[in-house]
Design an enzyme around this catalytic site. Structure first.
Site, PDB file in Angstrom:
ATOM      1  N   ASN A 206      28.519 -95.625   6.786  1.00 35.09           N
ATOM      2  CA  ASN A 206      27.356 -95.745   7.669  1.00 35.09           C
ATOM      3  C   ASN A 206      26.379 -96.747   7.040  1.00 35.09           C
ATOM      4  OD1 ASN A 206      25.338 -94.251   5.933  1.00 35.09           O
ATOM      5  ND2 ASN A 206      26.960 -92.725   6.122  1.00 35.09           N
ATOM      6  N   ASP A 275      30.726 -86.754   6.902  1.00 33.17           N
ATOM      7  CA  ASP A 275      31.204 -85.397   7.161  1.00 33.17           C
ATOM      8  C   ASP A 275      32.727 -85.323   7.172  1.00 33.17           C
ATOM      9  OD1 ASP A 275      28.701 -84.146   7.390  1.00 33.17           O
ATOM     10  OD2 ASP A 275      28.441 -85.021   9.381  1.00 33.17           O
ATOM     11  N   PHE A 321      17.759 -83.761   4.279  1.00 35.53           N
ATOM     12  CA  PHE A 321      17.342 -84.801   5.221  1.00 35.53           C
ATOM     13  C   PHE A 321      18.276 -84.761   6.413  1.00 35.53           C
ATOM     14  CE2 PHE A 321      14.071 -87.236   3.035  1.00 35.53           C
ATOM     15  CZ  PHE A 321      14.090 -86.561   1.823  1.00 35.53           C
ATOM     16  N   LYS A 337      18.973 -76.801  11.069  1.00 35.19           N
ATOM     17  CA  LYS A 337      19.546 -77.192   9.770  1.00 35.19           C
ATOM     18  C   LYS A 337      18.822 -76.531   8.611  1.00 35.19           C
ATOM     19  CE  LYS A 337      21.743 -81.337  11.306  1.00 35.19           C
ATOM     20  NZ  LYS A 337      21.835 -82.769  11.360  1.00 35.19           N
TER      21      LYS A 337
HETATM   22  O1  C5P Z   1      24.118 -81.314   8.847  1.00 35.39           O
HETATM   23  P1  C5P Z   1      23.758 -82.683   8.443  1.00 35.39           P
HETATM   24  O2  C5P Z   1      24.909 -83.431   7.832  1.00 35.39           O
HETATM   25  O3  C5P Z   1      23.057 -83.489   9.463  1.00 35.39           O
HETATM   26  O4  C5P Z   1      22.671 -82.449   7.275  1.00 35.39           O
HETATM   27  C1  C5P Z   1      22.146 -83.512   6.564  1.00 35.39           C
HETATM   28  C2  C5P Z   1      21.803 -83.082   5.167  1.00 35.39           C
HETATM   29  O5  C5P Z   1      22.966 -82.517   4.561  1.00 35.39           O
HETATM   30  C3  C5P Z   1      21.416 -84.245   4.278  1.00 35.39           C
HETATM   31  O6  C5P Z   1      20.475 -83.791   3.328  1.00 35.39           O
HETATM   32  C4  C5P Z   1      22.739 -84.643   3.640  1.00 35.39           C
HETATM   33  O7  C5P Z   1      22.533 -85.298   2.406  1.00 35.39           O
HETATM   34  C5  C5P Z   1      23.427 -83.304   3.485  1.00 35.39           C
HETATM   35  N1  C5P Z   1      24.887 -83.353   3.576  1.00 35.39           N
HETATM   36  C6  C5P Z   1      25.636 -82.719   2.627  1.00 35.39           C
HETATM   37  N2  C5P Z   1      27.005 -82.745   2.693  1.00 35.39           N
HETATM   38  C7  C5P Z   1      27.628 -83.339   3.723  1.00 35.39           C
HETATM   39  C8  C5P Z   1      26.870 -83.948   4.731  1.00 35.39           C
HETATM   40  C9  C5P Z   1      25.514 -83.949   4.639  1.00 35.39           C
HETATM   41  O8  C5P Z   1      25.061 -82.159   1.696  1.00 35.39           O
HETATM   42  N3  C5P Z   1      28.947 -83.341   3.760  1.00 35.39           N
END
Ligand code: C5P
Length: 400
Positions: A206, A275, A321, A337
């Site tokens: 990204n 993700d 975040f 969240k």
């Molecule tokens: O649920 P979402 O991915 O939108 O949440 C974002 C937050 O979760 C951010 O703080 C990001 O750094 C963290 N995150 C994480 N592990 C992932 C994806 C996102 O800790 N696999």
């Protein structure tokens, strides 16, 4: 930051004196009222006229004035900050002993404001035990001695002793004027994207540049914290005062966070972690065929925040975040969240295809929500200001 600040710059006789012209010029352009005093040796490298032109103020070289003005008291006490740049081995020794035999050394003995020394010299001189002992003593007495950079020196040798980059020196000066509300705290920041490779030359990622994370790391360091920043692949320059851990994939970032989280008092999880990753990473470049490539099977990456929350110890503050694309849903998604990940705070911001939110200096819309009911919304805030505000928020949270 510098508007109206009174800064006394003491220039001593090293070749890096020419770099202090940029420092003085930047401070003056940003609104600081800069007074310059020079040792006699410093005037062999840069003319006092240069600093006079850059500051709009007379440059002082003599301890005693015909005018009767007591300059060393004025420069040492009627300023917000005293900076010695470059600081030679000689001035370090004189400052350590309290010698006041010229204007510059007398200002240091008379100084009642924070003093930052920026040494620059040959590596062997810097490593000399007498110089190191003086640095140690000065640090113990509350002077801030900036660690020199490594690289090619004026004498053509390689090693420690270089005058640090302008940005670093400015940050060091800002730190000296910032209340140290995070002193003694370890702050962990994740920043930038992750890359999930399909084959050796292609990946899913990204446009995150890591700017928000680096601004937070800087803001925490300015407030006295010891900061580690775990970065995905980014091209921004990381200042030497931050400890950097570089990773590529979400799984590597997960391992790095697991390693550093136990020592952290505060975690800012700004990284835009992928993700999903390709279920299979080919060892050689995927060849194109005549037909369509109908699907790329993906599998879930670990949710780093969710996996570390059960490991947290009392007092650790965790800030997540959330980059969102729907303005109307930003509040609801933030609430969801915050609860799902059991965070202390969530910072939701808008991003879109034009890359608003990614890489640019300001954020269009930001919503901060705390588990304690704290709420704040900004429409149009610079990332640097948002970082300051978040650091003040979490330092208050710890105190409370
Ligand atoms: O649920 P979402 O991915 O939108 O949440 C974002 C937050 O979760 C951010 O703080 C990001 O750094 C963290 N995150 C994480 N592990 C992932 C994806 C996102 O800790 N696999």
């Amino acid at each position: 930051m510098w508007e109206g600040k009174r800064v006394t710059v003491l220039v001593t006789g090293g070749i890096a004196a020419y770099k202090v012209c940029s420092l003085v010029s930047t401070l003056a352009k940003q609104g600081a009222k800069v007074q310059v005093a020079m040792t006699e040796a410093a005037t062999s490298f840069v003319s006092p006229q240069t600093f006079a032109a850059l500051t709009g103020n007379p440059v002082h070289t003599q301890l005693f004035q015909d005018s009767g003005e007591i300059l060393h008291i004025k420069l040492g006490q009627q300023s917000d900050l005293v900076v010695v740049a470059p600081a030679t081995a000689n001035i370090l020794a004189k400052a350590a002993l309290g010698i006041a035999d010229d204007l510059v050394s007398a200002v240091l003995v008379a100084a009642s404001t924070p003093v930052v020394l920026v040494p620059a010299m040959n590596t062997v001189m810097w490593r000399n035990p007498a110089v190191q002992a003086n640095v140690h003593l000065l640090t113990e007495r509350g002077y801030r001695v900036v660690t020199p950079d490594s690289g090619t020196l004026a004498c053509k040798s390689e090693g420690e002793g270089r005058f640090p980059p302008l940005e670093t020196v400015l940050d060091e000066l800002e730190r000296a004027l910032t209340p140290q509300v995070l002193a003694g705290k370890n702050v962990l920041v994740t920043a930038g994207p992750t890359r999930e490779y399909l084959d050796p030359v292609r990946y899913l990622s990204n446009p995150s540049t890591g700017l928000m994370g680096l601004e937070l790391a800087r803001a925490a360091w300015l407030r006295g914290a010891c900061v580690t920043v775990i970065t995905g692949p980014i091209s921004l320059v990381i200042p030497d005062y931050l400890k950097q851990v570089s990773v590529v994939s979400a799984r590597e970032m997960h391992q790095a966070v697991l390693k550093h989280f136990p020592e952290a008092d505060i975690l800012f999880m700004t990284a835009a972690v992928a993700d999903y990753r390709p279920a299979l990473e080919e060892s050689t470049k995927i060849k194109k065929t005549g037909g369509k490539l109908t699907s790329i099977p993906l599998e879930r990456n670990p949710d780093i925040l969710q996996s570390i929350m059960p490991l947290r110890h009392p007092g650790q503050v965790v800030v997540g975040f959330a980059a969102e694309t729907e303005s109307t849903e930003i509040h609801a998604l933030a609430r969801e969240k915050l609860a799902a990940k059991k965070l202390d705070y969530i910072v939701a911001n808008l991003v879109d295809k034009t890359q608003a939110g990614f890489g640019c200096r300001d954020q269009e819309k930001v919503f901060i929500l705390g588990a304690d009911g704290f709420q704040r919304e900004y429409s149009g805030i610079e990332k640097r200001d948002l970082a300051s505000s978040l650091c003040d928020l979490v330092s208050g949270a710890r105190a409370g």
